[in-house]
Design a protein around this motif. Structure first.
Motif, PDB file in Angstrom:
ATOM      1  N   ASN A 179       0.809  -1.219   0.000  1.00  0.00           N
ATOM      2  CA  ASN A 179       0.000   0.000   0.000  1.00  0.00           C
ATOM      3  C   ASN A 179       0.843   1.270   0.000  1.00  0.00           C
ATOM      4  OD1 ASN A 179      -3.118  -0.495   0.377  1.00  0.00           O
ATOM      5  ND2 ASN A 179      -2.053  -2.101   1.510  1.00  0.00           N
ATOM      6  N   GLY A 180       1.966   1.212  -0.671  1.00  0.00           N
ATOM      7  CA  GLY A 180       2.777   2.421  -0.815  1.00  0.00           C
ATOM      8  C   GLY A 180       4.125   2.321  -0.109  1.00  0.00           C
ATOM      9  N   SER A 181       5.147   2.843  -0.798  1.00  0.00           N
ATOM     10  CA  SER A 181       6.499   2.870  -0.250  1.00  0.00           C
ATOM     11  C   SER A 181       7.223   4.060  -0.872  1.00  0.00           C
ATOM     12  CB  SER A 181       7.238   1.561  -0.577  1.00  0.00           C
ATOM     13  OG  SER A 181       7.340   1.394  -1.991  1.00  0.00           O
ATOM     14  N   LYS A 182       8.492   4.171  -0.625  1.00  0.00           N
ATOM     15  CA  LYS A 182       9.257   5.321  -1.112  1.00  0.00           C
ATOM     16  C   LYS A 182       9.154   5.474  -2.627  1.00  0.00           C
ATOM     17  CE  LYS A 182      13.960   7.194  -1.287  1.00  0.00           C
ATOM     18  NZ  LYS A 182      15.366   6.981  -0.905  1.00  0.00           N
ATOM     19  N   ASN A 183       9.262   4.367  -3.341  1.00  0.00           N
ATOM     20  CA  ASN A 183       9.327   4.437  -4.802  1.00  0.00           C
ATOM     21  C   ASN A 183       8.046   3.993  -5.510  1.00  0.00           C
ATOM     22  OD1 ASN A 183      12.286   5.157  -5.416  1.00  0.00           O
ATOM     23  ND2 ASN A 183      12.457   3.531  -3.873  1.00  0.00           N
ATOM     24  N   PHE A 184       7.051   3.547  -4.728  1.00  0.00           N
ATOM     25  CA  PHE A 184       5.799   3.088  -5.332  1.00  0.00           C
ATOM     26  C   PHE A 184       4.639   3.639  -4.525  1.00  0.00           C
ATOM     27  CE2 PHE A 184       8.995  -0.009  -6.492  1.00  0.00           C
ATOM     28  CZ  PHE A 184       8.762  -0.210  -7.847  1.00  0.00           C
ATOM     29  N   GLU A 228      13.608  -4.006  -1.992  1.00  0.00           N
ATOM     30  CA  GLU A 228      14.247  -3.023  -1.116  1.00  0.00           C
ATOM     31  C   GLU A 228      13.203  -2.185  -0.393  1.00  0.00           C
ATOM     32  OE1 GLU A 228      16.627   1.201  -1.301  1.00  0.00           O
ATOM     33  OE2 GLU A 228      16.859  -0.144  -3.025  1.00  0.00           O
ATOM     34  N   ASP A 229      12.189  -1.745  -1.121  1.00  0.00           N
ATOM     35  CA  ASP A 229      11.144  -0.929  -0.500  1.00  0.00           C
ATOM     36  C   ASP A 229      10.405  -1.704   0.581  1.00  0.00           C
ATOM     37  OD1 ASP A 229      11.938   0.944  -2.366  1.00  0.00           O
ATOM     38  OD2 ASP A 229       9.892   1.560  -2.845  1.00  0.00           O
ATOM     39  N   TRP A 230      10.086  -2.965   0.307  1.00  0.00           N
ATOM     40  CA  TRP A 230       9.433  -3.779   1.334  1.00  0.00           C
ATOM     41  C   TRP A 230      10.310  -3.876   2.584  1.00  0.00           C
ATOM     42  CZ3 TRP A 230       7.803  -8.325  -2.384  1.00  0.00           C
ATOM     43  CH2 TRP A 230       6.597  -7.992  -3.018  1.00  0.00           C
ATOM     44  N   ILE A 242      13.482  -6.371 -14.135  1.00  0.00           N
ATOM     45  CA  ILE A 242      14.328  -6.904 -13.062  1.00  0.00           C
ATOM     46  C   ILE A 242      14.759  -5.774 -12.135  1.00  0.00           C
ATOM     47  CG2 ILE A 242      16.395  -8.256 -12.544  1.00  0.00           C
ATOM     48  CD1 ILE A 242      16.286  -9.311 -15.422  1.00  0.00           C
ATOM     49  N   ASP A 243      15.123  -4.642 -12.697  1.00  0.00           N
ATOM     50  CA  ASP A 243      15.504  -3.480 -11.881  1.00  0.00           C
ATOM     51  C   ASP A 243      14.402  -3.146 -10.886  1.00  0.00           C
ATOM     52  OD1 ASP A 243      17.799  -3.312 -13.397  1.00  0.00           O
ATOM     53  OD2 ASP A 243      17.064  -1.678 -14.676  1.00  0.00           O
ATOM     54  N   LYS A 244      13.172  -3.071 -11.398  1.00  0.00           N
ATOM     55  CA  LYS A 244      12.055  -2.697 -10.529  1.00  0.00           C
ATOM     56  C   LYS A 244      11.742  -3.800  -9.520  1.00  0.00           C
ATOM     57  CE  LYS A 244       9.567   0.897 -12.991  1.00  0.00           C
ATOM     58  NZ  LYS A 244       8.233   1.391 -13.410  1.00  0.00           N
ATOM     59  N   GLY A 245      11.947  -5.050  -9.922  1.00  0.00           N
ATOM     60  CA  GLY A 245      11.708  -6.151  -8.994  1.00  0.00           C
ATOM     61  C   GLY A 245      12.572  -6.038  -7.748  1.00  0.00           C
ATOM     62  N   PHE A 246      13.845  -5.775  -7.932  1.00  0.00           N
ATOM     63  CA  PHE A 246      14.743  -5.616  -6.781  1.00  0.00           C
ATOM     64  C   PHE A 246      14.436  -4.331  -6.008  1.00  0.00           C
ATOM     65  CE2 PHE A 246      17.158  -8.914  -8.917  1.00  0.00           C
ATOM     66  CZ  PHE A 246      17.661  -9.642  -7.850  1.00  0.00           C
ATOM     67  N   GLN A 247      13.974  -3.298  -6.719  1.00  0.00           N
ATOM     68  CA  GLN A 247      13.586  -2.071  -6.023  1.00  0.00           C
ATOM     69  C   GLN A 247      12.381  -2.329  -5.113  1.00  0.00           C
ATOM     70  OE1 GLN A 247      15.142   1.267  -6.251  1.00  0.00           O
ATOM     71  NE2 GLN A 247      14.013   1.052  -4.332  1.00  0.00           N
ATOM     72  N   HIS A 289      21.018  -2.717  -3.630  1.00  0.00           N
ATOM     73  CA  HIS A 289      19.753  -2.371  -2.987  1.00  0.00           C
ATOM     74  C   HIS A 289      19.744  -2.596  -1.479  1.00  0.00           C
ATOM     75  CE1 HIS A 289      17.262  -1.342  -6.474  1.00  0.00           C
ATOM     76  NE2 HIS A 289      17.957  -2.247  -7.143  1.00  0.00           N
ATOM     77  N   PHE A 290      20.597  -3.480  -0.974  1.00  0.00           N
ATOM     78  CA  PHE A 290      20.447  -3.854   0.435  1.00  0.00           C
ATOM     79  C   PHE A 290      21.651  -3.525   1.316  1.00  0.00           C
ATOM     80  CE2 PHE A 290      17.366  -6.425  -1.819  1.00  0.00           C
ATOM     81  CZ  PHE A 290      16.241  -6.306  -1.022  1.00  0.00           C
ATOM     82  N   GLU A 291      22.821  -3.307   0.724  1.00  0.00           N
ATOM     83  CA  GLU A 291      23.995  -3.005   1.546  1.00  0.00           C
ATOM     84  C   GLU A 291      23.810  -1.709   2.330  1.00  0.00           C
ATOM     85  OE1 GLU A 291      26.976  -4.245   3.187  1.00  0.00           O
ATOM     86  OE2 GLU A 291      27.505  -4.914   1.163  1.00  0.00           O
ATOM     87  N   LYS A 292      23.069  -0.766   1.769  1.00  0.00           N
ATOM     88  CA  LYS A 292      22.903   0.553   2.384  1.00  0.00           C
ATOM     89  C   LYS A 292      21.911   0.559   3.540  1.00  0.00           C
ATOM     90  CE  LYS A 292      19.621   1.622  -1.322  1.00  0.00           C
ATOM     91  NZ  LYS A 292      19.468   2.299  -2.598  1.00  0.00           N
ATOM     92  N   ILE A 293      21.103  -0.503   3.675  1.00  0.00           N
ATOM     93  CA  ILE A 293      20.114  -0.530   4.760  1.00  0.00           C
ATOM     94  C   ILE A 293      20.829  -0.790   6.072  1.00  0.00           C
ATOM     95  CG2 ILE A 293      18.008  -1.619   5.626  1.00  0.00           C
ATOM     96  CD1 ILE A 293      17.374  -2.473   2.777  1.00  0.00           C
ATOM     97  N   LYS A 294      20.511   0.006   7.083  1.00  0.00           N
ATOM     98  CA  LYS A 294      21.189  -0.104   8.363  1.00  0.00           C
ATOM     99  C   LYS A 294      20.288  -0.745   9.403  1.00  0.00           C
ATOM    100  CE  LYS A 294      24.008   4.013   7.496  1.00  0.00           C
ATOM    101  NZ  LYS A 294      25.083   3.194   6.949  1.00  0.00           N
ATOM    102  N   ASN A 295      20.921  -1.433  10.344  1.00  0.00           N
ATOM    103  CA  ASN A 295      20.186  -1.966  11.483  1.00  0.00           C
ATOM    104  C   ASN A 295      19.923  -0.841  12.482  1.00  0.00           C
ATOM    105  OD1 ASN A 295      20.032  -4.958  11.050  1.00  0.00           O
ATOM    106  ND2 ASN A 295      22.257  -4.710  10.871  1.00  0.00           N
ATOM    107  N   PRO A 296      18.874  -0.955  13.311  1.00  0.00           N
ATOM    108  CA  PRO A 296      18.627   0.080  14.313  1.00  0.00           C
ATOM    109  C   PRO A 296      19.784   0.170  15.309  1.00  0.00           C
ATOM    110  CG  PRO A 296      17.016  -1.724  14.471  1.00  0.00           C
ATOM    111  CD  PRO A 296      17.883  -2.022  13.310  1.00  0.00           C
TER     112      PRO A 296
END
Length: 926
Positions: free
Chosen positions: A78-83, A134-136, A126-131, A235-242
Motif C-alpha cells: 500500500n505504498g512505499s518510497k518508490n511506489f 528493497e522498498d518492502w 528486473i531493476d524494478k523487482g529488486f527495487q 539495494h540492500f547493503e545501504k540498509i542499516k540496522n537500528p
C-alpha cells in the motif's frame, strides 16, 4: 580383520561429516547481516523468483501489536518510497504478474515471506523487482489514511476465519500451548487492536523487526549469479540496522506435565475430530551425514505407520474416516508426537482404541520386513525421479528449500548429494533400526498427553465430558496388542500381457509434434513425445457418454459409479493391495464418469509406462467388486456428511443450487448423507462396466518422456486389446437449465456476522474459441476493477472475484458468476459498487492499460504452459472433443494480441444483461 575395522572406521567418519551445501547455490552475507541465496535456473525460462524473507512474525509482537506483523505485510502493498498507492500492483500486473496468484505474501508465528516472480525479458522489469524488495525491506510508507483503509481489508480477512473451528480453537489452544507465548500470538491478531491501534504502534513493529540482520533475499531463476549479487548489494547493503536492536526471542514451549482432556463443541461444526498431543520437545537440526541418515529412518517409520492407519479405514465399519500419527512440529524448533482421527459413526471410543492400538502395535512389535522393503522401494523411486529431473526442476522448488535453510537450518546439499546418500544408506537401514526408532519415538500409553475432542454439539453417539474422554484414552492404552499380520499379494499387476491388437493406421502432425495411431479395435491414440520433463508421462482418455444417459432415478448410482470402483480396486487388488504391488513404481490412474463424458487421467515415470498402460487396461476390463470396501466407503461418506448442513457456507451453497435450478432432477448439489444410503453396489458396478467395458469412441492421449518406437508395441498390447463393439457413444442433453433472471434471494444461516454475495448471469449463446477468449478477457478485466473498487477503495472485501465460461456441451451456453465474502453491513454498498464497475465496462469498455495487463498475464502463463505435459494433454483431448484444430494452441499469442477494448465492451453488453441477473446473499440468522 584390519580391513573390516578400517571400513567401519571410514563409515563412522563419513557419517560424522557435515552435510555440504549445494555448490549450485551462492550464499552470502552483507556487512549489515543480510543473508542472500542465488541460483541460476532455467525452468521456467525468462522468469526469476524473488523472495524477501523476514525472520519476524506474530511471536515478536508486543501486547498492543497483536495482529500487526500481519498488518505490516498488508501495508507493504500500500505504498512505499518508490511506489505510491496502487502503483506497485498496477506495475506488476502490467508485466504479467497476477496479484494473489503470483504476487503474494504470508505471515506466521515466526516469519514473514514476500513472494515476487518477475519476467526477465526486459532488464527494467528486473531493476524494478529488486527495487520492490528493497522498498518492502526498508521504506514502507505507512501513510495514516492508507492504514485506516487497510483496517477494513484485514478485518475482512479475520472475518473469513471466524466460525465453529475458531470458536473451538479458543477453547483448546490455551491448553495445547500452555505456558508459551505462542498461545497468545495468533498471526491474525485481535479485532479490537486491528480496529483501533495508533499509527506509531505498527511503525514501531516495522522499525524493530524489519532489519537486515533478520532478513534474507532469495533469487532463483533465469538470471546470471553475478548480476543478481550486484542487484542485492546495490539495494540492500545501504540498509542499516537500528542503533538499539531488540533481541529476537524464541519463546519456549514447555513440556506437558500431566494428562488432560478438553471437549469443545459447536452447533455449526461439521465433523467430530479427536486429537492426542504428547509432550513437546525441541527438534534436532540435521547437521551431519549421520543426521541425514537418521532423517531417512524417520521417513521410513512415518510412511509405514501412515500406511497402517490407512488400512484401518478399509473395513466395513471403519473405526474412523481417516486418521494418522506422526512426529511433527507446529511451531519452529519444537515437535511433538501426535495422533488424530476424524470420527465415524461409532464415535469416540472405537477411534481412540484404533489409533492408540496401532501406535502401541508399532511400538511393541515394530514393522515387518515386507513393509520396510516396499517403503524403501517407494522412497528410492521418489529420489530417483527428483534426480532425473535435476535439470528440469522449477525455480520455486529451490526457493522454498533456501527459505527453510535460512529460517530453520534445513540442509541443502543438492539433489546429487541426496541421491548419493540414498544409494549409500537406504538399503543399509535395518528393520531392527527402524523398530528401535519406533520404540524411542512413540510415547508409552501412560505418557503425559492432551486429548482434544472437537465437533458438533449434537451427535448420534454420546459426547463424553473432559473426565470421560481422559478415561477412555487411558482405557484404550490397556488393550491387548498383537503383532501386525502381513497379507501376501501378487508381485505383478498382470501375469502376462493380453493378446495384442494391431496398429492399422499412423498419421504424423509435424506442426504439433504428434503421431496419431488407429488401432484394430478402432480406438485412436495421440502421442506427443516431449523433453519438458525427463521422467514424466501424462495420460488422458476421453469420450462422450456420461451420467446423463441414465434416468434421473439412477442418478446416485451413475454419479458415484467410478468413485465406488476406485474404492474397491481392480482385478484381485484392493487399493491397499494396489499400493503394495506398485511399490517402487510411479504410476497412477483415476477413472471418472462425468455428466456427459467418461475419462481416465493419470501419469507415470518414464520407466513405468507399461505399468500405467496395464492400469488402464484393468480399469477397462476388470473393475473389482468388494462388499466390505463398498460398505466402508458408504459408512465413511455418511459419517463425513451427516452434520455438514450445520455449516452456514455449506447450507448457502445448497440454497444457491436450489435457487438456480429449482427442483430439476439433474441439478448440481452438495453431497448429503442420505444420497449414499441409496447407492446400490451392483448397479453402480454395472453402470461402470457399461461406460468403460466398451472402448469404442475413446481417444487416448499420451504426452511426455517416451520413445515412439518403444511405446507402440505396448499400446497395441494394452490399448489395442480393449473390447470395442463399434457402437457409437454420445451424450444426452437432459434439459438442465438455470432459471431466468432477474431474481434476488436471501439466505439466513449462521451466528457470526458473515455474509456472502453470489452474482450470476446465465443464458444460451453459440460457442466459438474467439468468443470464449473475449468472455474470459471481460471477466479478468472486471476482476482488476472489482478488486480496486471493493477492496482497495471501499475496504469491504479481502478476496473474491468473477469467473465465467462459454460452453459447447451439452448445449451452447454461457455461465458467469461473481462471489464476495463480506460483512452484512457492507452487502448493499458492495453490490452497488460491483454493478457500477460492470456498467462502466459496458458503457466505455476497459482502458487499454487494463486490457494489456490481462494480455500480458496470459502471455506469461502461456509461455510456461506450452512447455508443460499436462497442458498439452488437455489441449489435445479438448481439440478432439470440440472438433477444433489442435494447432490453434500455437496461435494463442496472436489471438490474445488481437483482442481490443471493443471486444471486451461488446462481451460485457452481450453477456452481462440485467434481465439474466440472479443474486443470492447469505446473511447471519436474525
Amino acid at each position: 580383520m584390519l580391513v573390516l575395522l578400517a571400513n567401519v572406521l571410514y563409515a563412522q567418519d563419513k557419517l560424522a561429516q557435515k552435510i555440504p551445501v549445494d555448490p549450485n547455490v551462492k550464499i552470502g552475507k552483507l556487512s549489515n547481516g543480510l543473508t542472500y541465496y542465488i541460483r541460476k535456473n532455467l525452468k521456467p525460462e525468462k522468469k526469476v523468483e524473488l523472495r524477501l524473507v523476514v525472520n519476524a512474525g506474530s511471536i515478536l509482537e508486543d501486547d498492543d501489536q497483536q495482529g500487526l506483523a500481519h498488518f505490516t505485510e498488508h501495508m507493504a502493498f500500500n505504498g512505499s518510497k518508490n511506489f505510491k498507492k496502487n502503483d506497485l500492483v498496477s506495475f506488476l500486473q502490467s508485466i504479467g504478474v497476477e496479484f494473489g496468484a503470483d504476487l503474494n505474501a504470508y505471515t506466521s508465528f515466526d516469519e514473514t515471506v514476500y513472494i515476487l516472480p518477475i519476467p526477465t525479458e526486459k532488464k527494467e522489469n528486473i531493476d524494478k523487482g529488486f527495487q520492490i524488495l528493497e522498498d518492502w525491506a526498508s521504506t514502507v510508507a505507512f501513510e495514516n489514511a492508507e492504514i485506516d483503509k487497510e483496517r477494513g481489508v484485514v478485518l475482512e480477512e479475520s472475518r473469513l476465519g471466524k466460525g465453529a473451528q475458531e470458536r473451538m480453537q479458543k477453547v483448546y489452544l490455551p491448553k495445547l500451548l500452555e505456558g508459551s507465548k505462542y498461545a497468545e500470538r495468533l498471526p491474525i491478531g485481535k479485532d479490537d487492536i486491528l480496529k483501533g491501534f495508533k499509527y506509531d504502534v505498527i511503525k514501531r513493529f516495522y522499525k524493530d523487526w524489519y532489519r537486515p540482520d533478520l532478513m534474507a533475499v532469495v533469487v532463483v531463476g533465469d538470471i546470471e549469479v553475478a548480476d543478481a549479487e550486484k542487484y542485492i548489494k546495490t539495494h540492500f547493503e545501504k540498509i542499516k540496522n537500528p542503533s538499539k536492536e531488540r533481541t529476537r526471542v524464541e519463546p519456549p514451549v514447555p513440556a506437558r506435565q500431566k494428562s488432560e482432556a478438553v471437549v469443545a463443541t459447536d452447533k455449526e461444526a461439521t465433523n467430530h475430530v479427536v486429537q492426542i498431543y504428547y509432550a513437546t520437545q525441541k527438534s534436532t537440526p540435521e547437521i551431519t551425514v549421520g543426521d541425514y541418515r537418521a532423517y531417512m529412518v524417520r521417513n521410513l517409520f512415518t510412511s509405514m505407520l501412515s500406511q497402517r492407519m490407512q488400512e484401518l479405514t478399509q473395513s466395513a465399519n471403519p473405526p474412523f474416516i481417516f486418521g494418522g500419527s506422526s512426529l511433527s512440529g507446529f511451531v519452529r524448533g519444537y515437535e511433538a508426537y501426535a495422533s488424530y482421527a476424524v470420527l465415524g459413526k461409532g464415535g469416540v471410543e472405537p477411534a481412540l482404541n484404533a489409533i492408540i492400538l496401532e501406535n502401541e502395535r508399532a511400538r511393541k512389535f515394530g514393522f515387518t520386513a515386507a513393509e520396510l522393503d516396499r517403503t524403501k522401494k517407494t522412497m528410492m523411486k521418489g529420489m530417483e525421479r527428483a534426480y532425473n529431473e535435476r535439470d528440469k526442476t522449477e525455480s520455486d522448488n529451490f526457493v522454498q528449500e533456501y527459505i527453510n535453510n535460512f529460517l530453520e537450518k534445513e540442509p541443502i546439499p543438492g539433489i546429487e548429494v541426496e541421491y548419493s546418500y540414498y544409494q549409500d544408506y537406504l538399503n543399509s537401514i535395518s528393520l531392527e533400526e527402524v523398530n528401535q526408532y519406533a520404540v524411542k519415538t512413540i510415547p508409552a500409553t501412560s505418557a503425559n498427553k492432551l486429548i482434544v475432542l472437537t465437533g458438533p454439539d449434537k451427535a448420534a453417539f454420546t459426547i463424553p465430558t473432559n473426565a470421560e474422554l481422559l478415561a477412555l484414552t487411558e482405557a484404550a492404552g490397556k488393550q491387548e496388542v498383537k503383532a501386525y499380520e502381513e497379507k501376501a499379494v501378487a508381485t505383478a499387476l498382470m501375469e502376462s500381457a493380453p493378446a495384442p491388437g494391431k496398429i492399422t493406421a499412423e498419421k504424423e502432425n509435424k506442426i504439433l509434434g504428434t503421431t496419431e495411431l488407429t488401432l484394430s479395435n478402432h480406438v485412436k491414440v495421440i502421442l506427443k513425445p516431449t523433453d519438458f520433463k525427463n521422467d514424466q508421462v501424462v495420460f488422458s482418455a476421453s469420450r462422450f457418454g456420461g451420467q446423463y444417459l441414465y434416468s434421473a432415478d439412477e442418478r446416485n448410482n451413475a454419479e458415484f459409479a467410478s468413485v465406488v470402483v476406485s474404492q474397491m480396486g481392480i482385478d484381485q487388488f484392493s487399493p491397499v493391495d494396489l499400493r503394495k504391488v506398485l511399490a517402487g513404481k510411479t504410476a497412477s490412474l483415476s477413472p471418472r464418469i462425468g455428466a456427459i463424458s467418461e475419462t481416465l487421467n493419470g501419469q507415470s515415470s518414464a520407466a513405468d509406462i507399461e505399468t500405467l498402460l496395464q492400469l488402464a487396461h484393468l480399469y477397462f476390463t476388470k473393475p473389482r467388486k468388494d462388499d466390505e470396501l463398498f460398505q466402508s466407503f458408504i459408512s465413511k461418506q455418511q459419517a463425513m456428511y451427516q452434520n455438514m448442513t450445520a455449516d452456514p457456507q455449506y447450507t448457502f451453497q445448497d440454497s444457491v443450487f436450489h435457487i438456480l435450478y429449482r427442483n430439476q432432477p439433474w441439478a448440481p448439489r452438495v453431497p448429503k448423507a442420505e444420497i449414499f444410503a441409496s447407492i446400490n453396489e451392483q448397479r453402480a458396478l454395472d453402470i461402470y462396466k457399461e461406460r468403460f467395458g466398451d472402448a469404442t469412441g475413446f481417444t487416448f492421449v499420451i504426452v511426455g518422456a517416451f520413445d515412439l518406437a518403444k511405446i507402440k508395441p505396448l499400446i497395441a498390447s494394452y490399448i489395442g486389446s480393449l473390447p470395442a463393439s463399434g457402437k457409437a457413444s454420445t451424450f444426452k442433453d437432459v434439459g438442465l437449465r438455470p432459471v431466468k433472471g432477474p431474481l434476488k434471494k436471501e439466505v439466513r444461516k449462521g451466528t457470526e456476522p458473515k455474509s456472502f454475495i453470489r452474482m450470476f448471469w446465465n443464458g444460451q449463446a453459440p460457442y466459438s474459441d474467439s468468443e470464449q477468449l473475449k468472455l474470459s478477457a471481460m471477466t479478468e478485466v472486471l476482476n482488476i476493477k472489482l478488486i480496486e473498487s471493493l477492496r482497495e477503495d471501499l475496504s469491504g472485501v479481502y478476496g473474491g472475484g468473477m469467473f465465467g465460461s462459454l460452453n459447447k456441451f451439452p448445449y451452447n451456453n454461457f455461465a458467469i458468476g461473481a462471489s464476495f465474502p463480506c460483512g452484512p453491513e457492507n452487502v448493499d454498498k458492495l453490490i452497488a459498487a460491483a454493478h457500477a464497475e460492470i456498467d462502466k465496462i459496458k458503457t466505455n469498455g476497459p482502458s487499454e492499460a487494463d486490457l494489456n495487463k490481462v494480455k500480458e498475464t496470459w502471455k506469461q502463463q502461456y509461455e510456461v504452459n506450452i512447455k508443460d505435459n499436462s497442458f498439452w494433454a488437455r489441449q489435445l483431448i479438448q481439440s478432439v472433443e470440440y472438433g477444433s484444430d489442435a494447432t490453434n494452441v500455437l496461435s494463442y499469442e496472436k489471438r490474445i494480441a488481437a483482442l481490443t477494448p471493443k471486444d471486451v465492451k461488446d462481451a460485457a453488453v452481450k453477456y452481462l444483461d440485467p434481465k439474466n441477473y440472479i443474486q443470492v446473499v447469505l446473511y447471519p440468522e436474525k
